[in-house]
Design a protein around this motif. Structure first.
Motif, short mmCIF file in Angstrom:
data_model
loop_
_atom_site.label_atom_id
_atom_site.label_comp_id
_atom_site.label_asym_id
_atom_site.label_seq_id
_atom_site.Cartn_x
_atom_site.Cartn_y
_atom_site.Cartn_z
N HIS A 42 -52.52 -22.59 -38.15
CA HIS A 42 -52.58 -22.17 -36.76
C HIS A 42 -54.02 -21.87 -36.40
O HIS A 42 -54.66 -21.00 -37.01
N TYR A 43 -54.55 -22.64 -35.45
CA TYR A 43 -55.86 -22.36 -34.88
C TYR A 43 -55.62 -21.72 -33.50
O TYR A 43 -55.17 -22.40 -32.58
N PRO A 44 -55.89 -20.42 -33.35
CA PRO A 44 -55.63 -19.77 -32.05
C PRO A 44 -56.54 -20.31 -30.95
O PRO A 44 -57.52 -21.02 -31.22
N PRO A 45 -56.24 -19.97 -29.69
CA PRO A 45 -57.16 -20.33 -28.61
C PRO A 45 -58.57 -19.82 -28.88
O PRO A 45 -58.76 -18.79 -29.54
N VAL A 46 -59.54 -20.56 -28.40
CA VAL A 46 -60.96 -20.20 -28.60
C VAL A 46 -61.50 -19.68 -27.27
O VAL A 46 -61.73 -20.46 -26.34
N PRO A 47 -61.69 -18.36 -27.13
CA PRO A 47 -62.02 -17.81 -25.82
C PRO A 47 -63.43 -18.11 -25.33
O PRO A 47 -63.68 -18.12 -24.13
N LYS A 48 -64.38 -18.34 -26.24
CA LYS A 48 -65.78 -18.50 -25.80
C LYS A 48 -66.56 -19.24 -26.89
O LYS A 48 -66.10 -19.42 -28.02
N ASP A 49 -67.76 -19.66 -26.53
CA ASP A 49 -68.65 -20.28 -27.51
C ASP A 49 -69.11 -19.25 -28.54
O ASP A 49 -69.21 -18.06 -28.25
N GLY A 50 -69.40 -19.74 -29.74
CA GLY A 50 -69.87 -18.84 -30.79
C GLY A 50 -70.21 -19.64 -32.03
O GLY A 50 -70.09 -20.87 -32.05
N PRO A 51 -70.59 -18.95 -33.10
CA PRO A 51 -71.02 -19.66 -34.31
C PRO A 51 -69.86 -20.22 -35.13
O PRO A 51 -70.08 -21.06 -36.00
N HIS A 52 -68.65 -19.74 -34.89
CA HIS A 52 -67.50 -20.17 -35.67
C HIS A 52 -66.85 -21.40 -35.03
O HIS A 52 -66.81 -21.53 -33.81
N ILE A 53 -66.32 -22.30 -35.88
CA ILE A 53 -65.49 -23.39 -35.38
C ILE A 53 -64.16 -23.36 -36.12
O ILE A 53 -63.98 -22.63 -37.10
N ARG A 54 -63.23 -24.17 -35.65
CA ARG A 54 -61.88 -24.10 -36.20
C ARG A 54 -61.84 -24.43 -37.69
O ARG A 54 -61.12 -23.80 -38.46
N ALA A 55 -62.60 -25.42 -38.13
CA ALA A 55 -62.72 -25.71 -39.56
C ALA A 55 -64.09 -26.34 -39.80
O ALA A 55 -64.37 -27.42 -39.29
#
Length: 317
Positions: free
Chosen positions: A180-193
């Protein structure tokens, strides 16, 4: 079997109908795709869509549970069974954790089996989701069986006896991961994988509803993989790359964050990581070594030693 003279610049789906109709053609098309991309796409695989949908429905229902309920199923076995919370797994060499949580189902072993010391029993959220075990357990078995068929083609492609791999994976430490990849609310240094290669032999992935999977081509380009609805995406893992002396490459891939208009949508996928038996000795195949391709791995290693080494690198051990 020699590489085709000209291979396509996109990953063309291979129909599983060829497996019975023309196994040689199936082997050539699948093997050429793996050799070119490290990935292949299989359509017409015959897995009943209603059963796949039921398993994914149970997946969505589990991740919708309250956090304190999900954490009941977090076990002290380094993520190999049950629930792993958001913010734990970090791709090898990356500073920032992946934007995902997941559930692991492993192989059920008979009493007294020699691998029970490091392959624990599964846990199941029976109290909350009484059909989870049956529906998700079906998906594990279906992908495990399909993996064996793919390995028949791979064995033939690299010049081995067709069923060479059967006794090497029959009690393999294979894992079905419900992601489960939750919604991504904003830009940032993390990505889904983060960009990574898979550890195992091959990975079988049922196409996700949301885009994001990308594979890194030889020239460094990131190429989106958008399989037809219901198709299986299959990729070579590091163990098979090592066994074949890189004849079949384990290609870097990632799951990028969604476009702004899709940030409010979660992403679910169900990769099946097919593994060798823990005591299988990964020793370079002689047929994959010649003067132009010397053995990259003169020292063999058992599958479990290799797995544990890599799990430590991604913070799951």
């Amino acid at each position: 079997m020699s590489q085709a003279a000209a291979l396509p610049e996109t990953i063309e789906p291979v129909s599983y109908a060829l497996f019975d109709q023309d196994f040689e053609a199936f082997t050539r098309k699948l093997g050429d795709s793996f050799r070119r991309w490290g990935f292949a796409v299989i359509c017409d695989h015959g897995l009943p869509q209603e059963k796949v949908d039921a398993a994914i429905g149970e997946t969505k229902a589990f991740f919708a549970l309250p956090e304190e309920t999900k954490l009941k199923y977090k076990l002290p076995v380094a993520g190999q069974r049950g629930y792993t919370p958001f913010g734990v797994e970090t791709a090898k060499g990356h500073q920032h954790y992946d934007l995902k949580e997941f559930w692991h189902v492993g192989r059920d072993l008979p009493p007294g089996h020699r691998f029970r010391s490091h392959m624990p029993d599964n846990v199941w959220p029976d109290a909350e989701l009484p059909q989870f075990r049956q529906r998700v357990g079906w998906l594990y078995g279906a992908l495990d069986a399909m993996g064996l068929k793919v390995l028949e083609a791979i064995a033939t492609y690299v010049g081995l006896e067709r069923r060479f791999f059967e006794p090497t994976v029959d009690f393999g430490n294979s894992i079905l991961r419900l992601l489960h990849y939750p919604p991504v609310p904003k830009d940032g240094p993390h990505i889904r994988a983060g960009a990574h290669e898979d550890i195992n032999v091959i990975t079988l992935l049922l196409g996700a509803e949301e885009a994001g999977l990308e594979v890194k081509d030889h020239d460094g380009r990131w190429i989106p993989i958008n399989p037809p609805p219901g198709a299986l995406v299959i990729n070579i893992g590091d163990m098979l790359q090592r066994l074949t002396n890189h004849r079949l490459p384990s290609t870097t891939h990632r799951v990028v964050n969604p476009a702004p208009e899709r940030r409010g949508f979660p992403r679910y996928s169900t990769p099946f990581f097919l593994h060798f038996n823990s005591d299988y000795l990964i020793r370079t195949l002689p047929g994959c070594v010649d003067a132009a391709h010397p053995d990259r791995y003169p020292e063999p290693i058992t599958a479990d030693d290799y797995l544990q080494e890599r799990l430590r690198e991604i913070k799951l051990a």
